[in-house]
Motif scaffolding. Structure first.
Motif, PDB file in Angstrom:
ATOM      1  N   ARG A   1       0.841  -1.188   0.000  1.00  0.00           N
ATOM      2  CA  ARG A   1       0.000   0.000   0.000  1.00  0.00           C
ATOM      3  C   ARG A   1       0.881   1.244   0.000  1.00  0.00           C
ATOM      4  N   ILE A   2       0.509   2.240  -0.795  1.00  0.00           N
ATOM      5  CA  ILE A   2       1.290   3.471  -0.854  1.00  0.00           C
ATOM      6  C   ILE A   2       0.457   4.617  -0.304  1.00  0.00           C
TER       7      ILE A   2
ATOM      8  N   VAL B   1       3.591   5.587  -7.137  1.00  0.00           N
ATOM      9  CA  VAL B   1       4.655   4.839  -6.469  1.00  0.00           C
ATOM     10  C   VAL B   1       5.907   5.692  -6.331  1.00  0.00           C
ATOM     11  N   ALA B   2       6.225   6.442  -7.377  1.00  0.00           N
ATOM     12  CA  ALA B   2       7.427   7.289  -7.342  1.00  0.00           C
ATOM     13  C   ALA B   2       7.327   8.341  -6.245  1.00  0.00           C
TER      14      ALA B   2
ATOM     15  N   ALA C   1       8.783  10.257  -0.825  1.00  0.00           N
ATOM     16  CA  ALA C   1       8.365  10.673   0.515  1.00  0.00           C
ATOM     17  C   ALA C   1       8.994   9.787   1.584  1.00  0.00           C
ATOM     18  N   GLN C   2       9.032   8.474   1.331  1.00  0.00           N
ATOM     19  CA  GLN C   2       9.647   7.555   2.283  1.00  0.00           C
ATOM     20  C   GLN C   2      11.143   7.807   2.406  1.00  0.00           C
ATOM     21  N   MET C   3      11.789   8.101   1.273  1.00  0.00           N
ATOM     22  CA  MET C   3      13.216   8.416   1.312  1.00  0.00           C
ATOM     23  C   MET C   3      13.464   9.655   2.161  1.00  0.00           C
TER      24      MET C   3
END
Length: 202
Positions: A3-4, A9-10, A15-17
């Motif tokens: 789940r994003i 996805v990019a 955002a996670q990075m």
């Protein structure tokens, strides 16, 4: 597919990075040591195996931190200089922005990375940051009429470096800034006056 939390996805990955790099920065600032994957996963609120989707190894994480810290410093200084109304104030903005970053702990973070990070990557990052910082400073000094803008830029940086050490040793930013202004302002005012005279404005 996991789940994003972003439209794509990019964007989710970016955002996670950002979350991971901010968490790594805070851990490094707190401990002065490279963040372990376990500590980083806990701080970021992710499962440890998820980190390997972003960093292949501890060195890969450190390299990502280097590539994040140095450009952000340069961009912050560039924004401050761009907001200044004239070349004299561009130099002042350069000095002030650097010292404010030091007071915020950014210099200690960069120094810690230089100590523990991959040698080649840190050296390249440091050199690139220095070049990016000095170039607009030299341009502003040249526009003001400095006889040797490159040398003057290095001397201004020497003042910044000395002032930075004072801040890191505990002297308040405002106290250091008062002394820096006493040194730098007369030099800049003289250049501005001489340029005005040369242009027949005075």
């Amino acid at each position: 597919m996991p789940r994003i939390s972003a439209p794509t996805v990019a964007e989710h990955r970016a955002a996670q990075m950002r979350v991971l790099l901010d968490a790594a920065r805070s851990l490094l600032a707190e401990t002065g040591r490279p963040p372990t994957f376990a500590a980083l996963a806990e701080r970021a609120g992710l499962a440890r195996p998820s980190l390997y989707q972003y960093f292949r190894s501890a060195d890969d994480l450190l390299l990502a931190m280097v590539e994040d810290v140095f450009p952000r410093w340069s961009a912050t200084v560039a924004r401050a200089m761009d907001a200044a109304p004239d070349d004299r104030d561009r130099v002042v903005a350069y000095v002030r922005a650097n010292l404010e970053l030091v007071a915020q702990g950014e210099h200690a973070l960069a120094t810690a990375l230089a100590t523990i990070g991959p040698t080649n990557a840190v050296m390249e990052g440091s050199r690139a940051m220095h070049d990016e910082l000095v170039r607009p400073l030299g341009d502003a000094l040249q526009a003001l009429g400095a006889r040797d803008a490159a040398r003057s830029a290095e001397l201004v940086n020497a003042v910044v470096n000395s002032a930075s050490r004072m801040i890191e040793f505990g002297t308040p930013l405002d106290d250091v800034w008062s002394s820096v202004e006493e040194l730098v302002a007369p030099f800049l005012d003289r250049l501005a006056d001489e340029r005005g005279d040369a242009q027949g404005l005075r």
